[in-house]
Scaffold this active site. Structure first.
Site, mmCIF file in Angstrom:
data_model
loop_
_atom_site.group_PDB
_atom_site.id
_atom_site.type_symbol
_atom_site.label_atom_id
_atom_site.label_comp_id
_atom_site.label_asym_id
_atom_site.label_seq_id
_atom_site.Cartn_x
_atom_site.Cartn_y
_atom_site.Cartn_z
ATOM 1 N NE ARG A 1 23.136 12.263 34.097
ATOM 2 C CZ ARG A 1 22.933 11.691 32.913
ATOM 3 N NH1 ARG A 1 23.462 12.220 31.827
ATOM 4 N NH2 ARG A 1 22.222 10.585 32.804
ATOM 5 C CB ILE B 1 18.931 20.681 24.140
ATOM 6 C CG1 ILE B 1 17.542 20.961 23.514
ATOM 7 C CG2 ILE B 1 19.189 21.561 25.357
ATOM 8 C CD1 ILE B 1 17.303 22.362 23.007
ATOM 9 C CE LYS C 1 12.160 11.523 23.856
ATOM 10 N NZ LYS C 1 11.838 11.963 25.224
ATOM 11 C CB SER D 1 12.606 14.361 20.483
ATOM 12 O OG SER D 1 13.611 14.530 19.512
ATOM 13 C CE1 TYR E 1 15.238 10.152 22.642
ATOM 14 C CE2 TYR E 1 15.061 11.376 20.576
ATOM 15 C CZ TYR E 1 15.191 11.360 21.955
ATOM 16 O OH TYR E 1 15.264 12.551 22.652
ATOM 17 N N GLY F 1 14.145 13.069 35.905
ATOM 18 C CA GLY F 1 15.455 13.256 35.272
ATOM 19 C C GLY F 1 16.021 14.637 35.527
ATOM 20 C CG ASN G 1 13.624 16.208 31.451
ATOM 21 O OD1 ASN G 1 13.865 16.774 30.391
ATOM 22 N ND2 ASN G 1 14.590 15.720 32.235
ATOM 23 C CB ALA H 1 9.026 4.241 17.703
HETATM 24 P P1 NDP Z 1 20.457 13.640 29.756
HETATM 25 O O1 NDP Z 1 21.021 12.357 29.214
HETATM 26 O O2 NDP Z 1 21.338 14.810 29.919
HETATM 27 O O3 NDP Z 1 19.744 13.345 31.175
HETATM 28 C C1 NDP Z 1 18.849 12.272 31.255
HETATM 29 C C2 NDP Z 1 18.130 12.345 32.588
HETATM 30 O O4 NDP Z 1 17.162 11.290 32.614
HETATM 31 C C3 NDP Z 1 19.044 12.119 33.774
HETATM 32 O O5 NDP Z 1 18.575 12.883 34.859
HETATM 33 C C4 NDP Z 1 18.867 10.626 34.071
HETATM 34 O O6 NDP Z 1 19.105 10.279 35.441
HETATM 35 C C5 NDP Z 1 17.398 10.443 33.730
HETATM 36 N N1 NDP Z 1 17.065 9.063 33.398
HETATM 37 C C6 NDP Z 1 17.594 8.303 32.408
HETATM 38 N N2 NDP Z 1 17.058 7.060 32.439
HETATM 39 C C7 NDP Z 1 16.164 7.053 33.474
HETATM 40 C C8 NDP Z 1 15.322 6.070 34.030
HETATM 41 N N3 NDP Z 1 15.249 4.812 33.540
HETATM 42 N N4 NDP Z 1 14.562 6.404 35.094
HETATM 43 C C9 NDP Z 1 14.622 7.641 35.605
HETATM 44 N N5 NDP Z 1 15.399 8.629 35.138
HETATM 45 C C10 NDP Z 1 16.171 8.328 34.080
HETATM 46 O O7 NDP Z 1 19.214 13.971 28.807
HETATM 47 P P2 NDP Z 1 18.677 15.387 28.285
HETATM 48 O O8 NDP Z 1 18.626 16.337 29.415
HETATM 49 O O9 NDP Z 1 19.404 15.747 27.054
HETATM 50 O O10 NDP Z 1 17.197 14.986 27.838
HETATM 51 C C11 NDP Z 1 16.057 15.220 28.658
HETATM 52 C C12 NDP Z 1 14.803 14.874 27.846
HETATM 53 O O11 NDP Z 1 14.736 15.688 26.681
HETATM 54 C C13 NDP Z 1 14.788 13.427 27.346
HETATM 55 O O12 NDP Z 1 13.480 12.930 27.377
HETATM 56 C C14 NDP Z 1 15.256 13.560 25.919
HETATM 57 O O13 NDP Z 1 14.820 12.492 25.122
HETATM 58 C C15 NDP Z 1 14.624 14.886 25.542
HETATM 59 N N6 NDP Z 1 15.276 15.534 24.414
HETATM 60 C C16 NDP Z 1 16.598 15.909 24.487
HETATM 61 C C17 NDP Z 1 17.192 16.531 23.412
HETATM 62 C C18 NDP Z 1 18.619 16.979 23.419
HETATM 63 O O14 NDP Z 1 19.087 17.445 22.369
HETATM 64 N N7 NDP Z 1 19.342 16.915 24.531
HETATM 65 C C19 NDP Z 1 16.446 16.768 22.164
HETATM 66 C C20 NDP Z 1 15.072 16.342 22.206
HETATM 67 C C21 NDP Z 1 14.525 15.753 23.296
HETATM 68 P P3 NDP Z 1 20.617 9.912 35.981
HETATM 69 O O15 NDP Z 1 21.388 11.186 35.982
HETATM 70 O O16 NDP Z 1 20.391 9.361 37.342
HETATM 71 O O17 NDP Z 1 21.171 8.915 35.005
#
Ligand code: NDP
Length: 241
Positions: free
Chosen positions: A12, A186, A157, A140, A153, A9, A87, A155
Site C-alpha cells: 500500500r 503524503i 524516525k 519522516s 514515532y 511495505g 519503507n 523517536a
Molecule cells: P501505509 O500505512 O499506507 O502502508 C504501510 C505499509 O507498511 C503497508 O504495506 C504495511 O503492510 C506495511 N507494514 C506495516 N507494519 C508492518 C510490519 N510490522 N511488517 C511489515 N510490513 C508492515 O504507510 P505509508 O505508505 O504512508 O508510509 C510508508 C513509510 O513512509 C512509513 O515508514 C511511514 O512512517 C513513512 N512516512 C509516511 C508519511 C505519510 O505522510 N504517509 C510521512 C512520513 C513518513 P500491510 O499492507 O500488509 O499492512
C-alpha cells in the site's frame, strides 16, 4: 545482470508507489507486505502489467528471527540484493500523557527495530559479493522536527536517521550508499484520517504530497548517478521545513 531491489511495505501507500515507479525500470523487485496479502497481490499484478519483474514476500519487520530466516533464504535462493528500501512503518499517535507503553513499544519495534531486522541479514551478503548497492530508509519530518502527538514515532524516525548516517559511514568504503528520505505529509492510508483542510494550511505548497513524488527520489537514489550521495536526509515536504 538484473539488479534486485527489496521494498518493504509495498502492498500500500508509498511502498506501492515505489514499486509501480520502479516497475518499468530494469530491476527485479521483492515486494514485502505484513498482513494485507490481497493488496500485495494487487501491487504485484500492477507491477507486472507495467512490464516489471517482481515476487512477493510476507514479512513482519518487527520479528527479528523471522526476518533473518526469510531474507537469508531468499538471498540463498535468488541472489543478493542491490537495493533495499526500508519503507514499511506504522504510526500510533497520542498526546504523551495518553501514550500507552504498548503504543511506544509497537512503534519502536516496528519502525526502528525494523531497520536492524531488515538490514542486518542483507548487508554482509552485499559486502561479500562486492555489490555497489543502495540502502534507502524512510524517515519522516516528524523525526527531524518532532511532532505533537508523535513522541514514539518521532523517536523512531529520528533513530532511523542516526542509524542510517552511522551505517553510511561504515559502508562507504564498500561503495554502498545509505540515505534517508523524510517525507512531509503524503496521501496514503496513514494520513487519511487527518483533518486535510487544516493540514493543508501548514504546508506552503497547500497540498499533500503523492507517493510518486517520493518514489521518483527513490529511483534517483538507486541509480548509478547517485553513487556519490550518501549519509544524507532528503525531505520531500512541500516546503514544510
Ligand atoms: P501505509 O500505512 O499506507 O502502508 C504501510 C505499509 O507498511 C503497508 O504495506 C504495511 O503492510 C506495511 N507494514 C506495516 N507494519 C508492518 C510490519 N510490522 N511488517 C511489515 N510490513 C508492515 O504507510 P505509508 O505508505 O504512508 O508510509 C510508508 C513509510 O513512509 C512509513 O515508514 C511511514 O512512517 C513513512 N512516512 C509516511 C508519511 C505519510 O505522510 N504517509 C510521512 C512520513 C513518513 P500491510 O499492507 O500488509 O499492512
Amino acid at each position: 545482470m538484473t539488479k534486485t531491489v527489496l521494498i518493504t511495505g509495498a502492498s500500500r501507500g508509498i511502498g506501492k508507489a515505489i514499486a509501480l515507479y520502479l516497475a518499468p525500470l530494469d530491476y527485479e523487485l521483492v515486494l514485502t507486505y505484513h498482513t494485507n496479502e490481497s493488496a500485495a497481490k494487487e501491487t504485484l499484478s500492477e507491477v507486472k502489467a507495467l512490464g516489471g519483474q517482481a515476487r512477493l514476500m510476507q514479512l513482519d519487520i518487527s520479528h527479528r528471527s523471522d526476518c533473518q530466516r526469510r531474507l537469508s533464504e531468499d538471498i540463498e535462493k535468488n541472489g543478493v540484493y542491490y537495493g533495499i528500501v526500508c519503507n514499511a512503518g506504522i504510526a500510533e499517535d497520542a498526546p504523551f500523557p495518553l501514550l500507552e507503553g504498548d503504543m511506544w513499544d509497537h512503534v519502536i519495534d516496528t519502525n526502528l527495530d525494523g531497520f536492524y531486522n531488515i538490514l542486518h541479514p542483507v548487508v554482509m551478503p552485499m559486502i561479500e559479493n562486492r555489490i555497489r548497492g543502495r540502502i534507502i530508509a524512510l524517515s519522516s519530518i516528524s523525526g527531524i522536527i518532532g511532532n505533537r502527538g508523535q513522541v514514539n514515532y518521532s523517536a523512531a524516525k529520528a533513530g532511523i536517521i542516526g542509524a542510517s548516517k552511522a551505517l553510511a559511514v561504515e559502508l562507504a568504503k564498500h561503495k554502498i550508499t545509505v540515505n534517508c528520505i523524510a517525507p512531509g505529509i503524503i496521501e496514503t492510508d496513514m494520513t487519511k484520517n487527518l483533518p486535510i483542510e487544516e493540514v493543508k494550511k501548514i504546508i506552503p505548497a497547500r497540498r499533500l504530497g503523492t507517493g510518486r513524488e517520493v518514489a521518483s527520489l527513490v529511483a534517483y537514489l538507486l541509480s548509478e548517478d547517485a553513487a556519490y550521495l550518501t549519509r544524507q536526509v532528503i525531505s520531500v515536504n512541500g516546503g514544510m521545513i
